[in-house]
Scaffold this motif. Structure first.
Motif, PDB file in Angstrom:
ATOM      1  N   VAL A 284       6.094  -1.756  12.827  1.00  0.00           N
ATOM      2  CA  VAL A 284       5.350  -1.272  11.662  1.00  0.00           C
ATOM      3  C   VAL A 284       5.683  -2.107  10.432  1.00  0.00           C
ATOM      4  O   VAL A 284       4.800  -2.449   9.632  1.00  0.00           O
ATOM      5  N   THR A 285       6.947  -2.454  10.278  1.00  0.00           N
ATOM      6  CA  THR A 285       7.347  -3.253   9.117  1.00  0.00           C
ATOM      7  C   THR A 285       7.204  -4.751   9.363  1.00  0.00           C
ATOM      8  O   THR A 285       7.227  -5.533   8.420  1.00  0.00           O
TER       9      THR A 285
ATOM     10  N   GLN B 276      -0.911   3.862  -2.227  1.00  0.00           N
ATOM     11  CA  GLN B 276      -0.821   4.288  -0.827  1.00  0.00           C
ATOM     12  C   GLN B 276      -0.650   3.122   0.139  1.00  0.00           C
ATOM     13  O   GLN B 276      -0.404   3.330   1.330  1.00  0.00           O
TER      14      GLN B 276
ATOM     15  N   MET C 161      -0.735   0.609   2.858  1.00  0.00           N
ATOM     16  CA  MET C 161      -1.445   0.519   4.134  1.00  0.00           C
ATOM     17  C   MET C 161      -2.124   1.822   4.532  1.00  0.00           C
ATOM     18  O   MET C 161      -2.923   1.851   5.460  1.00  0.00           O
ATOM     19  N   LYS C 162      -1.823   2.907   3.823  1.00  0.00           N
ATOM     20  CA  LYS C 162      -2.439   4.198   4.120  1.00  0.00           C
ATOM     21  C   LYS C 162      -3.648   4.472   3.231  1.00  0.00           C
ATOM     22  O   LYS C 162      -4.179   5.587   3.232  1.00  0.00           O
ATOM     23  N   MET C 163      -4.080   3.476   2.482  1.00  0.00           N
ATOM     24  CA  MET C 163      -5.223   3.662   1.603  1.00  0.00           C
ATOM     25  C   MET C 163      -6.496   3.915   2.410  1.00  0.00           C
ATOM     26  O   MET C 163      -6.662   3.354   3.501  1.00  0.00           O
ATOM     27  N   PRO C 164      -7.413   4.720   1.869  1.00  0.00           N
ATOM     28  CA  PRO C 164      -8.735   4.842   2.498  1.00  0.00           C
ATOM     29  C   PRO C 164      -9.425   3.478   2.521  1.00  0.00           C
ATOM     30  O   PRO C 164      -9.095   2.586   1.729  1.00  0.00           O
ATOM     31  N   GLU C 165     -10.400   3.313   3.385  1.00  0.00           N
ATOM     32  CA  GLU C 165     -11.062   2.021   3.563  1.00  0.00           C
ATOM     33  C   GLU C 165     -11.666   1.506   2.267  1.00  0.00           C
ATOM     34  O   GLU C 165     -11.588   0.310   1.975  1.00  0.00           O
TER      35      GLU C 165
ATOM     36  N   GLN D 100      -9.005   0.036   0.190  1.00  0.00           N
ATOM     37  CA  GLN D 100      -8.570  -1.229   0.776  1.00  0.00           C
ATOM     38  C   GLN D 100      -9.525  -2.357   0.412  1.00  0.00           C
ATOM     39  O   GLN D 100      -9.091  -3.468   0.110  1.00  0.00           O
TER      40      GLN D 100
ATOM     41  N   GLN E 128       2.876  -4.707  -1.219  1.00  0.00           N
ATOM     42  CA  GLN E 128       2.034  -3.589  -0.839  1.00  0.00           C
ATOM     43  C   GLN E 128       2.185  -2.480  -1.877  1.00  0.00           C
ATOM     44  O   GLN E 128       3.286  -2.181  -2.334  1.00  0.00           O
TER      45      GLN E 128
END
Length: 313
Positions: free
Chosen positions: A149-150, A190, A192-196, A199, A297
């Motif tokens: 993941v990292t 957020q 990598m957890k951002m909504p599309e 992003q 990030q």
């Protein structure tokens, strides 16, 4: 003014090809081609058998060579990943004891992504202003990738293991830090957890904001971009830097990209690692202006302009 009295890096000898990591990182063959053929990545450094603590101890000892350890007032660890060890291990206490800087106040700085290594310079400078003349701080930068993941930024980069160590003070000798600049776009917190949709907006904003923070640092140093002899970037990939160079009208050969294919993106240690290796290769010469740059990030961007030491300060 802050001076980088000594800046060194710990780069493991062992490397792994990105193509060899496809299964462990669970990435497709098409992405491997993207990472290697288009983004310019080839191999990453791997600290086999070593922990982040081992790497920090090694680079800390090297950085402190020739330094009066009794004058080290602060021991700071800047790291990208927010949790590098369980709190019960008390790494900073271990580092302070093993590095023989018992008189130093120790703490870690994170939550700024890979921009934290440059951002922490301002922290060190501010703290040293209240200390006696000749006081120093030891800044340890970087960590080891602990999981897939990292270690993998999808369609962007693959991360390697490296650390850097910098002894800083408010007086020379050393590389003089002429300016620093920082930008945080909180809407992208957020990561990598951002909504599309977020992003997409981040991808559109990334190059303009990276270029802008570089120009911020240059202007704060009362210089023009043409005065910068070499840009020392984070090693995220070659394509993003070629795009940034076009945005700035900067020749690509003035950006030090040699480590992108050799080491991969080593979290927040990249600019300092590049300073160390470029100096060793004779690419960074005494008395020249270098621009250290990184982005993280979460919408963080940082840059610093330094005038390299002539050895006569």
């Amino acid at each position: 003014m802050l001076y980088l009295r000594r800046a060194v890096s710990f780069i493991p000898e062992h490397t792994a090809a990105v193509t060899e990591l496809r299964e462990s990182l669970e990435i497709s063959r098409s992405e491997v081609k993207l990472l290697t053929r288009f983004l310019g990545l080839d191999r990453i450094v791997v600290a086999a058998g070593l922990s982040t603590l081992d790497m920090l101890l090694a680079i800390g000892q090297e950085a402190l060579t020739g330094t009066d350890r009794s004058r080290v007032r602060f021991l700071i660890h800047a790291h990208t990943v927010q949790h590098v060890a369980p709190p019960s291990l008390r790494w900073m206490d271990v580092l302070r004891t093993r590095l023989d800087v018992e008189g130093a106040t120790s703490f870690a700085v994170s939550h700024q992504g890979c921009a934290v290594g440059l951002s922490v310079l301002k922290v060190a400078e501010s703290l040293l202003t209240a200390e006696p003349a000749g006081s120093t701080a030891l800044v340890l930068i970087g960590e080891k990738a602990l999981s897939s993941v990292t270690q993998h930024l999808p369609a962007t980069s693959v991360l390697g293991d490296a650390t850097a160590g910098v002894v800083v003070s408010l007086d020379g000798p050393g590389d003089a830090v002429l300016s620093t600049a920082h930008r945080t776009l909180g809407e992208f917190h957020q990561a990598m957890k951002m909504p599309e949709e977020a992003q997409r907006r981040y991808r559109r904003a990334y190059i303009p904001e990276l270029a802008a923070v570089m120009l911020d640092a240059v202007r704060r140093a009362d210089l023009e971009l043409d005065d910068i002899d070499l840009v020392l970037p984070h090693n995220v990939n070659r394509y993003s830097w070629s795009t940034t160079a076009r945005k700035l009208g900067l020749p690509l050969d003035r950006i030090y990209l040699e480590n992108v294919s050799k080491t991969g993106h080593c979290f927040c240690a990249d600019p300092f690692m590049n300073l160390s290796t470029a100096r060793a290769e004779g690419v960074v010469r005494p008395g020249t202006h270098v621009l250290l740059v990184s982005a993280g990030q979460g919408g963080t961007f940082a840059a610093a302009v330094a005038r390299t030491s002539t050895g006569q300060e």
